[in-house]
Design a protein around this motif. Structure first.
Motif, PDB file in Angstrom:
ATOM      1  N   PRO A  58       0.844  -1.203   0.000  1.00  0.00           N
ATOM      2  CA  PRO A  58       0.000   0.000   0.000  1.00  0.00           C
ATOM      3  C   PRO A  58       0.878   1.251   0.000  1.00  0.00           C
ATOM      4  O   PRO A  58       1.997   1.240   0.514  1.00  0.00           O
ATOM      5  CB  PRO A  58      -0.777  -0.109   1.317  1.00  0.00           C
ATOM      6  N   LYS A  59       0.385   2.302  -0.593  1.00  0.00           N
ATOM      7  CA  LYS A  59       1.160   3.552  -0.683  1.00  0.00           C
ATOM      8  C   LYS A  59       1.205   4.287   0.652  1.00  0.00           C
ATOM      9  O   LYS A  59       2.141   5.022   0.933  1.00  0.00           O
ATOM     10  CB  LYS A  59       0.576   4.468  -1.759  1.00  0.00           C
ATOM     11  N   THR A  60       0.169   4.107   1.460  1.00  0.00           N
ATOM     12  CA  THR A  60       0.115   4.728   2.782  1.00  0.00           C
ATOM     13  C   THR A  60      -0.417   3.710   3.781  1.00  0.00           C
ATOM     14  O   THR A  60      -1.110   2.756   3.401  1.00  0.00           O
ATOM     15  CB  THR A  60      -0.825   5.961   2.795  1.00  0.00           C
ATOM     16  N   ASP A  61      -0.081   3.936   5.044  1.00  0.00           N
ATOM     17  CA  ASP A  61      -0.629   3.081   6.101  1.00  0.00           C
ATOM     18  C   ASP A  61      -2.144   3.250   6.151  1.00  0.00           C
ATOM     19  O   ASP A  61      -2.651   4.356   6.007  1.00  0.00           O
ATOM     20  CB  ASP A  61      -0.051   3.466   7.459  1.00  0.00           C
ATOM     21  N   GLU A  62      -2.835   2.154   6.341  1.00  0.00           N
ATOM     22  CA  GLU A  62      -4.274   2.176   6.545  1.00  0.00           C
ATOM     23  C   GLU A  62      -4.547   1.574   7.913  1.00  0.00           C
ATOM     24  O   GLU A  62      -3.697   0.875   8.465  1.00  0.00           O
ATOM     25  CB  GLU A  62      -4.982   1.365   5.455  1.00  0.00           C
ATOM     26  N   ALA A  63      -5.710   1.804   8.449  1.00  0.00           N
ATOM     27  CA  ALA A  63      -6.068   1.257   9.758  1.00  0.00           C
ATOM     28  C   ALA A  63      -5.901  -0.259   9.755  1.00  0.00           C
ATOM     29  O   ALA A  63      -6.530  -0.959   8.965  1.00  0.00           O
ATOM     30  CB  ALA A  63      -7.502   1.629  10.113  1.00  0.00           C
ATOM     31  N   GLY A  64      -5.036  -0.748  10.617  1.00  0.00           N
ATOM     32  CA  GLY A  64      -4.817  -2.190  10.723  1.00  0.00           C
ATOM     33  C   GLY A  64      -4.000  -2.783   9.601  1.00  0.00           C
ATOM     34  O   GLY A  64      -3.825  -3.994   9.544  1.00  0.00           O
ATOM     35  N   PRO A 115      -0.535  -1.570   8.305  1.00  0.00           N
ATOM     36  CA  PRO A 115       0.659  -0.752   8.126  1.00  0.00           C
ATOM     37  C   PRO A 115       1.601  -1.326   7.055  1.00  0.00           C
ATOM     38  O   PRO A 115       1.725  -2.545   6.912  1.00  0.00           O
ATOM     39  CB  PRO A 115       1.316  -0.759   9.500  1.00  0.00           C
ATOM     40  N   ILE A 116       2.234  -0.443   6.331  1.00  0.00           N
ATOM     41  CA  ILE A 116       3.157  -0.849   5.274  1.00  0.00           C
ATOM     42  C   ILE A 116       4.259  -1.748   5.834  1.00  0.00           C
ATOM     43  O   ILE A 116       4.674  -2.709   5.183  1.00  0.00           O
ATOM     44  CB  ILE A 116       3.757   0.381   4.576  1.00  0.00           C
ATOM     45  N   LYS A 117       4.721  -1.443   7.048  1.00  0.00           N
ATOM     46  CA  LYS A 117       5.806  -2.253   7.628  1.00  0.00           C
ATOM     47  C   LYS A 117       5.394  -3.719   7.759  1.00  0.00           C
ATOM     48  O   LYS A 117       6.235  -4.608   7.615  1.00  0.00           O
ATOM     49  CB  LYS A 117       6.268  -1.687   8.965  1.00  0.00           C
ATOM     50  N   ASP A 118       4.108  -3.990   7.994  1.00  0.00           N
ATOM     51  CA  ASP A 118       3.645  -5.378   8.059  1.00  0.00           C
ATOM     52  C   ASP A 118       3.750  -6.041   6.687  1.00  0.00           C
ATOM     53  O   ASP A 118       4.145  -7.200   6.575  1.00  0.00           O
ATOM     54  CB  ASP A 118       2.205  -5.462   8.564  1.00  0.00           C
ATOM     55  N   TRP A 119       3.373  -5.310   5.643  1.00  0.00           N
ATOM     56  CA  TRP A 119       3.468  -5.847   4.271  1.00  0.00           C
ATOM     57  C   TRP A 119       4.916  -6.233   3.976  1.00  0.00           C
ATOM     58  O   TRP A 119       5.189  -7.313   3.462  1.00  0.00           O
ATOM     59  CB  TRP A 119       2.980  -4.795   3.275  1.00  0.00           C
ATOM     60  N   MET A 120       5.835  -5.324   4.319  1.00  0.00           N
ATOM     61  CA  MET A 120       7.244  -5.569   4.032  1.00  0.00           C
ATOM     62  C   MET A 120       7.779  -6.744   4.861  1.00  0.00           C
ATOM     63  O   MET A 120       8.518  -7.573   4.342  1.00  0.00           O
ATOM     64  CB  MET A 120       8.053  -4.298   4.284  1.00  0.00           C
ATOM     65  N   HIS A 122      -2.666 -12.447   3.656  1.00  0.00           N
ATOM     66  CA  HIS A 122      -3.978 -12.353   3.020  1.00  0.00           C
ATOM     67  C   HIS A 122      -5.057 -11.975   4.035  1.00  0.00           C
ATOM     68  O   HIS A 122      -5.986 -11.239   3.697  1.00  0.00           O
ATOM     69  CB  HIS A 122      -4.328 -13.663   2.311  1.00  0.00           C
ATOM     70  N   THR A 123      -4.927 -12.439   5.263  1.00  0.00           N
ATOM     71  CA  THR A 123      -5.888 -12.076   6.298  1.00  0.00           C
ATOM     72  C   THR A 123      -5.822 -10.587   6.603  1.00  0.00           C
ATOM     73  O   THR A 123      -6.842  -9.921   6.750  1.00  0.00           O
ATOM     74  CB  THR A 123      -5.633 -12.897   7.585  1.00  0.00           C
ATOM     75  N   GLU A 124      -4.609 -10.065   6.673  1.00  0.00           N
ATOM     76  CA  GLU A 124      -4.445  -8.662   7.037  1.00  0.00           C
ATOM     77  C   GLU A 124      -4.741  -7.713   5.883  1.00  0.00           C
ATOM     78  O   GLU A 124      -5.346  -6.665   6.085  1.00  0.00           O
ATOM     79  CB  GLU A 124      -3.015  -8.421   7.521  1.00  0.00           C
ATOM     80  N   PHE A 125      -4.352  -8.072   4.673  1.00  0.00           N
ATOM     81  CA  PHE A 125      -4.395  -7.103   3.587  1.00  0.00           C
ATOM     82  C   PHE A 125      -5.496  -7.305   2.549  1.00  0.00           C
ATOM     83  O   PHE A 125      -5.775  -6.412   1.772  1.00  0.00           O
ATOM     84  CB  PHE A 125      -3.040  -7.041   2.881  1.00  0.00           C
ATOM     85  N   ARG A 126      -6.119  -8.456   2.523  1.00  0.00           N
ATOM     86  CA  ARG A 126      -7.225  -8.649   1.580  1.00  0.00           C
ATOM     87  C   ARG A 126      -8.497  -8.082   2.148  1.00  0.00           C
ATOM     88  O   ARG A 126      -8.765  -8.208   3.334  1.00  0.00           O
ATOM     89  CB  ARG A 126      -7.424 -10.121   1.265  1.00  0.00           C
ATOM     90  N   ASP A 127      -9.289  -7.490   1.298  1.00  0.00           N
ATOM     91  CA  ASP A 127     -10.552  -6.910   1.744  1.00  0.00           C
ATOM     92  C   ASP A 127     -11.705  -7.914   1.730  1.00  0.00           C
ATOM     93  O   ASP A 127     -12.765  -7.639   2.238  1.00  0.00           O
ATOM     94  CB  ASP A 127     -10.923  -5.705   0.865  1.00  0.00           C
ATOM     95  N   ASN A 128     -11.497  -9.078   1.136  1.00  0.00           N
ATOM     96  CA  ASN A 128     -12.572 -10.068   1.065  1.00  0.00           C
ATOM     97  C   ASN A 128     -12.224 -11.325   1.819  1.00  0.00           C
ATOM     98  O   ASN A 128     -11.187 -11.587   2.229  1.00  0.00           O
ATOM     99  CB  ASN A 128     -12.926 -10.413  -0.368  1.00  0.00           C
TER     100      ASN A 128
END
Length: 79
Positions: A20-26, A28-33, A73-79
């Motif tokens: 993601p380009k910016t942190d969103e609620a729940g 954070p980019i650092k989690d993606w990385m 996928h649990t953290e970052f997928r919307d579905n």
């Protein structure tokens, strides 16, 4: 199985580009990385386990990689 581990490793190198380009609620980019890095480590571990030839080690490595994928996928997928 070796091809699957190689594909997952390749995906782990590309995944940071889709953070993601910016942190969103729940989400954070650092989690993606971190999860992308974990995926890289787990993919390498699976490849090594496959080369070793012990089915239980392969199973354990595959479960570890799957767990990392599920976490992301649990953290970052919307579905």
């Amino acid at each position: 199985l070796q091809k699957m581990a190689q594909v997952m490793l390749a995906v782990s190198y590309v995944a940071p580009s889709y953070a993601p380009k910016t942190d969103e609620a729940g989400k954070p980019i650092k989690d993606w990385m971190r999860l992308s890095d974990d995926m890289k480590k787990q993919s390498k571990g699976l490849g090594e386990a496959i080369k070793g030839g012990d089915p239980m080690t392969v199973q354990s490595a595959a479960k570890a990689l799957n767990s990392t994928c599920e976490s992301c996928h649990t953290e970052f997928r919307d579905n």
